[in-house]
Design a protein around this motif. Structure first.
Motif, PDB file in Angstrom:
ATOM      1  N   PHE A   4      29.589  34.052  32.113  1.00 13.20           N
ATOM      2  CA  PHE A   4      30.799  33.679  32.855  1.00 13.20           C
ATOM      3  C   PHE A   4      31.686  34.886  33.143  1.00 13.20           C
ATOM      4  O   PHE A   4      32.220  35.040  34.231  1.00 13.20           O
ATOM      5  CB  PHE A   4      31.612  32.647  32.063  1.00 13.20           C
ATOM      6  CG  PHE A   4      30.887  31.361  31.842  1.00 13.20           C
ATOM      7  CD1 PHE A   4      30.751  30.430  32.867  1.00 13.20           C
ATOM      8  CD2 PHE A   4      30.354  31.052  30.599  1.00 13.20           C
ATOM      9  CE1 PHE A   4      30.083  29.246  32.666  1.00 13.20           C
ATOM     10  CE2 PHE A   4      29.690  29.862  30.392  1.00 13.20           C
ATOM     11  CZ  PHE A   4      29.550  28.956  31.430  1.00 13.20           C
TER      12      PHE A   4
ATOM     13  N   ALA B 195      32.765  36.612  36.651  1.00 15.31           N
ATOM     14  CA  ALA B 195      34.176  36.630  37.054  1.00 15.31           C
ATOM     15  C   ALA B 195      34.634  38.030  37.436  1.00 15.31           C
ATOM     16  O   ALA B 195      35.586  38.192  38.185  1.00 15.31           O
ATOM     17  CB  ALA B 195      35.042  36.088  35.922  1.00 15.31           C
TER      18      ALA B 195
ATOM     19  N   ILE C   4      37.083  33.613  43.938  1.00 17.24           N
ATOM     20  CA  ILE C   4      37.060  32.569  44.956  1.00 17.24           C
ATOM     21  C   ILE C   4      38.470  32.138  45.349  1.00 17.24           C
ATOM     22  O   ILE C   4      39.418  32.285  44.579  1.00 17.24           O
ATOM     23  CB  ILE C   4      36.268  31.323  44.475  1.00 17.24           C
ATOM     24  CG1 ILE C   4      36.827  30.800  43.156  1.00 17.24           C
ATOM     25  CG2 ILE C   4      34.801  31.634  44.344  1.00 17.24           C
ATOM     26  CD1 ILE C   4      36.238  29.475  42.734  1.00 17.24           C
ATOM     27  N   VAL C   5      38.580  31.626  46.562  1.00 17.70           N
ATOM     28  CA  VAL C   5      39.819  31.022  47.032  1.00 17.70           C
ATOM     29  C   VAL C   5      39.448  29.651  47.570  1.00 17.70           C
ATOM     30  O   VAL C   5      38.603  29.535  48.450  1.00 17.70           O
ATOM     31  CB  VAL C   5      40.480  31.867  48.139  1.00 17.70           C
ATOM     32  CG1 VAL C   5      41.726  31.180  48.657  1.00 17.70           C
ATOM     33  CG2 VAL C   5      40.812  33.256  47.639  1.00 17.70           C
ATOM     34  N   LEU C   6      40.047  28.621  46.991  1.00 20.00           N
ATOM     35  CA  LEU C   6      39.675  27.257  47.361  1.00 20.00           C
ATOM     36  C   LEU C   6      40.786  26.591  48.154  1.00 20.00           C
ATOM     37  O   LEU C   6      41.913  27.071  48.185  1.00 20.00           O
ATOM     38  CB  LEU C   6      39.383  26.438  46.092  1.00 20.00           C
ATOM     39  CG  LEU C   6      38.338  27.019  45.157  1.00 20.00           C
ATOM     40  CD1 LEU C   6      38.396  26.325  43.812  1.00 20.00           C
ATOM     41  CD2 LEU C   6      36.960  26.887  45.763  1.00 20.00           C
TER      42      LEU C   6
ATOM     43  N   GLU D 197      41.566  23.372  47.506  1.00 21.32           N
ATOM     44  CA  GLU D 197      42.087  22.261  46.709  1.00 21.32           C
ATOM     45  C   GLU D 197      43.529  22.514  46.272  1.00 21.32           C
ATOM     46  O   GLU D 197      43.977  23.646  46.129  1.00 21.32           O
ATOM     47  CB  GLU D 197      41.193  22.027  45.492  1.00 21.32           C
ATOM     48  CG  GLU D 197      41.181  23.193  44.528  1.00 21.32           C
ATOM     49  CD  GLU D 197      40.289  22.941  43.322  1.00 21.32           C
ATOM     50  OE1 GLU D 197      39.222  22.344  43.494  1.00 21.32           O
ATOM     51  OE2 GLU D 197      40.695  23.350  42.222  1.00 21.32           O
TER      52      GLU D 197
ATOM     53  N   LEU E 153      46.752  22.832  43.922  1.00 23.01           N
ATOM     54  CA  LEU E 153      46.935  23.276  42.539  1.00 23.01           C
ATOM     55  C   LEU E 153      47.606  22.171  41.736  1.00 23.01           C
ATOM     56  O   LEU E 153      48.439  21.441  42.264  1.00 23.01           O
ATOM     57  CB  LEU E 153      47.811  24.528  42.500  1.00 23.01           C
ATOM     58  CG  LEU E 153      47.247  25.795  43.142  1.00 23.01           C
ATOM     59  CD1 LEU E 153      48.258  26.915  43.051  1.00 23.01           C
ATOM     60  CD2 LEU E 153      45.950  26.195  42.471  1.00 23.01           C
TER      61      LEU E 153
ATOM     62  N   LEU F 269      47.171  35.770  36.759  1.00 26.17           N
ATOM     63  CA  LEU F 269      46.043  35.051  36.155  1.00 26.17           C
ATOM     64  C   LEU F 269      44.708  35.629  36.628  1.00 26.17           C
ATOM     65  O   LEU F 269      43.696  35.502  35.953  1.00 26.17           O
ATOM     66  CB  LEU F 269      46.113  33.561  36.492  1.00 26.17           C
ATOM     67  CG  LEU F 269      47.133  32.752  35.695  1.00 26.17           C
ATOM     68  CD1 LEU F 269      47.165  31.322  36.184  1.00 26.17           C
ATOM     69  CD2 LEU F 269      46.797  32.780  34.214  1.00 26.17           C
ATOM     70  N   GLY F 270      44.721  36.276  37.794  1.00 25.12           N
ATOM     71  CA  GLY F 270      43.512  36.921  38.293  1.00 25.12           C
ATOM     72  C   GLY F 270      42.990  38.014  37.371  1.00 25.12           C
ATOM     73  O   GLY F 270      41.836  38.416  37.460  1.00 25.12           O
TER      74      GLY F 270
ATOM     75  N   PRO G  54      39.770  37.958  33.511  1.00 25.29           N
ATOM     76  CA  PRO G  54      38.460  38.474  33.072  1.00 25.29           C
ATOM     77  C   PRO G  54      38.553  39.830  32.371  1.00 25.29           C
ATOM     78  O   PRO G  54      37.569  40.286  31.802  1.00 25.29           O
ATOM     79  CB  PRO G  54      37.678  38.603  34.381  1.00 25.29           C
ATOM     80  CG  PRO G  54      38.361  37.722  35.349  1.00 25.29           C
ATOM     81  CD  PRO G  54      39.797  37.674  34.950  1.00 25.29           C
TER      82      PRO G  54
ATOM     83  N   LEU H 241      47.030  33.003  47.011  1.00 19.32           N
ATOM     84  CA  LEU H 241      45.744  32.795  46.343  1.00 19.32           C
ATOM     85  C   LEU H 241      44.765  33.924  46.677  1.00 19.32           C
ATOM     86  O   LEU H 241      43.926  34.292  45.843  1.00 19.32           O
ATOM     87  CB  LEU H 241      45.154  31.432  46.734  1.00 19.32           C
ATOM     88  CG  LEU H 241      45.900  30.241  46.124  1.00 19.32           C
ATOM     89  CD1 LEU H 241      45.485  28.939  46.769  1.00 19.32           C
ATOM     90  CD2 LEU H 241      45.663  30.186  44.621  1.00 19.32           C
TER      91      LEU H 241
ATOM     92  N   ARG I  65      45.673  36.691  44.481  1.00 17.69           N
ATOM     93  CA  ARG I  65      45.137  36.442  43.143  1.00 17.69           C
ATOM     94  C   ARG I  65      43.682  36.908  43.051  1.00 17.69           C
ATOM     95  O   ARG I  65      43.271  37.559  42.096  1.00 17.69           O
ATOM     96  CB  ARG I  65      45.232  34.955  42.802  1.00 17.69           C
ATOM     97  CG  ARG I  65      44.945  34.616  41.357  1.00 17.69           C
ATOM     98  CD  ARG I  65      44.369  33.216  41.223  1.00 17.69           C
ATOM     99  NE  ARG I  65      43.124  33.095  41.947  1.00 17.69           N
ATOM    100  CZ  ARG I  65      41.942  33.450  41.459  1.00 17.69           C
ATOM    101  NH1 ARG I  65      41.840  33.919  40.245  1.00 17.69           N
ATOM    102  NH2 ARG I  65      40.848  33.339  42.190  1.00 17.69           N
TER     103      ARG I  65
ATOM    104  N   GLN J 252      41.861  40.052  40.899  1.00 16.74           N
ATOM    105  CA  GLN J 252      40.665  39.883  40.064  1.00 16.74           C
ATOM    106  C   GLN J 252      39.708  41.062  40.279  1.00 16.74           C
ATOM    107  O   GLN J 252      38.786  41.255  39.484  1.00 16.74           O
ATOM    108  CB  GLN J 252      39.999  38.541  40.397  1.00 16.74           C
ATOM    109  CG  GLN J 252      39.107  38.018  39.284  1.00 16.74           C
ATOM    110  CD  GLN J 252      38.604  36.609  39.575  1.00 16.74           C
ATOM    111  OE1 GLN J 252      39.279  35.823  40.237  1.00 16.74           O
ATOM    112  NE2 GLN J 252      37.411  36.286  39.098  1.00 16.74           N
TER     113      GLN J 252
END
Lengths: 260, 343
Positions: A79, A83, A88-90, A92, A94, A107-108, A111, A156, A159, A163
């Motif tokens: 995982f 990462a 990824i950018v979704l 959906e 939040l 938060l990015g 990892p 996003l 973010r 990462q």
């Protein structure tokens, strides 16, 4: 040339296997995603764009064939390693929370941080870099639910930049946006691939804009999945195979769809 | 940076309040002991009356510690549930965990008569009751979780939790129907909630259980923060979702199970305290929320216990009644105030 390739899919078949039935959505797909390229994935609704994205981002296994990310089989990576190579950018929504834009982008860095998530100076530098690249300095202290959909989409993306992965995959990033914000977002993605050397893959229904701005396109039709530069795809007439409807015709001269 | 100063100030204020409330809580009761004597007695000296020392060490102090443990444990398990289910209305009582624990305890207290005496005596010991109660809440949580996997709708998850709660209550009801008056009385007293009556040895067992539960929560602070973006983003950030979920469920079951076993099903603390923490500290960062929820949980539980003593009278109210009287209006007020955050 070889070392430019970040993600390679060779001869993969995608779909779902339940107990007995194999439901193959598309087969014999060859893709290669290279550094610094903006790549658009297009196809009619229900053709299997999401399944393809799920498969090449390691969420779902292909029925056959392999997907390799930086020469390692993506479905065998742990995982954390995954990462650090793919973000990824979704689309959906939040979940409700009190997160500020800055915290959300931070938060990015998960990892890379220690067990409790302490941000080092390097982490903070990466976060600020992502904020600067996406030009959202004025939003950072706002709560994530206080900004508009278009702004949230860019946050996003920031973010995902924080990462710090060679590949970013976006699932229909322009869906809820108006024309102005769609264009701004496309231009941002284009600029990011040029400035950061990252590869950005996104699925979209805004085909006209994708033709104008992306370096390469992946077209999904029931017959085949083709990857090429937009101008080559126009000459080959690939866009006419996209929708099975005689009222929608692709005008190669104007570079857009006409409908009668 | 301004936030950091504000948080330091808030934490100092809360810690100070906790100490003062602890002293106040110990001084209140059927015999009221002056705060000065409580302080002397706790810091190694003696109170001005010998009986006061005795009361403090054997009754008041264990009760106050129990209140703190219960407050901390329930509040943290509420915080875990709210983040895991991405639902601001989740909590150990709402999702049926307390009912699950009740079912476990009811099965043991009311059903022990049907078992061979060797088993019965083990089950009726505090270990047996904790085990049954944790198992009960674990099973209910697993059931709610497995149903919620196929229900993306957060309202549906709450309804499923309530249904499991009713279901277990119905089974408990059926069990009580077939039990003797003595068993029934024992169970009823337990179900009203009680922080007193805990011996020092029970306090030790409860502390160990709560410590394990809190430790398991502490190591999950980072994944909990990732979960603020939802399951898919959390996975993409390198989180092992299945493992994290299991540890969070385990932590919640141990906390709710052990606390419910000793103190009875205590309502609203798990639901209301994390919201108060989020409101006071204006954050969703679990590094801050963990400690603030711990502090606020103990403080609020001590206040509830002080109120249940009804200062100036000999009557003690059931603690569950106080937490409900206190918690229900807070939740309604929060819902009205924070409509936006709830979507």
């Amino acid at each position: 040339m070889e070392n430019k390739i970040i993600l390679q899919a060779s001869k993969i078949s995608i779909g779902y296997t339940s107990k007995k039935v194999k439901n193959v959505i598309a087969k014999n797909i060859d893709l290669s995603l290279e550094k610094g390229k903006l790549i658009a994935l297009i196809g009619a609704n229900g053709i299997g764009k999401s399944t393809l994205l799920r498969t090449i981002t390691g969420i779902q296994k292909p029925i056959s064939g392999t997907v390799s990310l930086n020469k390692k089989n993506i479905h065998e990576m742990d995982f954390l390693n995954l990462a650090q190579n793919l973000s990824i950018v979704l689309t959906e929504k939040l979940p409700p929370s009190n997160l500020t834009v800055w915290e959300l982008i931070a938060l990015g860095r998960q990892p890379y941080t220690n067990w409790i998530g302490t941000l080092t100076d390097n982490d903070i530098a990466k976060i600020n870099e992502a904020i600067a690249l996406t030009q959202i300095e004025h939003l950072v202290s706002k709560k994530h639910f206080e900004i508009s959909d278009g702004q949230l989409q860019i946050v996003l993306i920031a973010r995902a930049l924080a990462q710090d992965t060679p590949l970013i995959v976006l699932d229909e990033p322009t869906t809820h946006l108006d024309l102005l914000h769609k264009i701004a977002l496309f231009k941002l993605l284009k600029r990011l691939t040029q400035e950061t050397e990252k590869c950005i893959l996104f699925s979209t229904h805004d085909i006209d804009m994708a033709i104008q701005l992306s370096d390469e396109m992946i077209i999904m039709t029931p017959e085949a999945v083709i990857q090429d530069q937009p101008c080559n795809l126009i000459t080959k007439g690939s866009f006419n195979t996209l929708f099975k409807d005689e009222h929608i015709v692709f005008d190669a001269q104007k570079g857009r769809f006409l409908f009668t | 940076m301004q936030n950091k100063n504000r948080n330091t100030l808030l934490f100092s204020f809360l810690t100070l309040s906790l100490v003062l409330l602890l002293l106040l809580n110990i001084s209140l009761g059927s015999v009221s002991i002056p705060m000065k004597d409580v302080f002397n007695s706790l810091t190694g000296g003696n109170a001005s009356k010998e009986t006061w020392d005795y009361i403090i060490v054997n009754y008041r102090l264990p009760k106050a510690i129990a209140a703190i443990l219960v407050g901390m444990g329930l509040a943290i398990s509420g915080l875990l549930m709210q983040t895991l289910f991405r639902n601001p209305l989740a909590g150990p009582d709402v999702l049926g965990l307390s009912s699950g624990a009740s079912l476990g305890v009811a099965t043991v207290i009311l059903g022990a008569a049907f078992l061979p005496p060797v088993f019965a005596s083990f089950l009726l010991s505090s270990y047996g009751i904790i085990l049954a109660s944790s198992l009960g809440s674990f099973l209910v949580l697993l059931a709610v979780l497995s149903v919620s996997q196929s229900l993306r709708n957060t309202m549906a998850i709450l309804i499923v939790g309530l249904m499991f709660g009713s279901l277990t209550n119905a089974i408990v009801g059926t069990l009580t129907y077939f039990s003797t008056a003595e068993q029934l009385q024992k169970f009823t007293f337990w179900s009203l909630g009680n922080l007193g009556n805990l011996s020092w040895s029970s306090i030790v067992i409860l502390s160990i259980c709560v410590a394990i539960g809190l430790l398991l929560s502490l190591v999950n602070i980072k994944p909990l923060n990732a979960l603020l973006l939802g399951e898919n983003y959390a996975r993409s950030l390198g989180m092992n979702y299945k493992k994290t979920r299991l540890v969070i469920i385990l932590a919640t079951s141990i906390l709710t199970g052990s606390i419910t076993a000793f103190a009875g099903p205590i309502a609203f603390i798990g639901l209301a305290v994390p919201h108060i923490a989020k409101l006071v500290f204006q954050t969703s960062n679990h590094t801050v929320l963990f400690w603030s929820t711990l502090l606020l949980g103990s403080i609020i539980m001590l206040i509830c216990d002080c109120i249940s003593q009804l200062p100036g009278s000999d009557i003690t109210l059931p603690i569950n009644a106080v937490t409900s009287l206190f918690g229900a209006p807070i939740v309604i007020w929060l819902l009205l105030r924070k409509r936006k955050m709830m979507n």
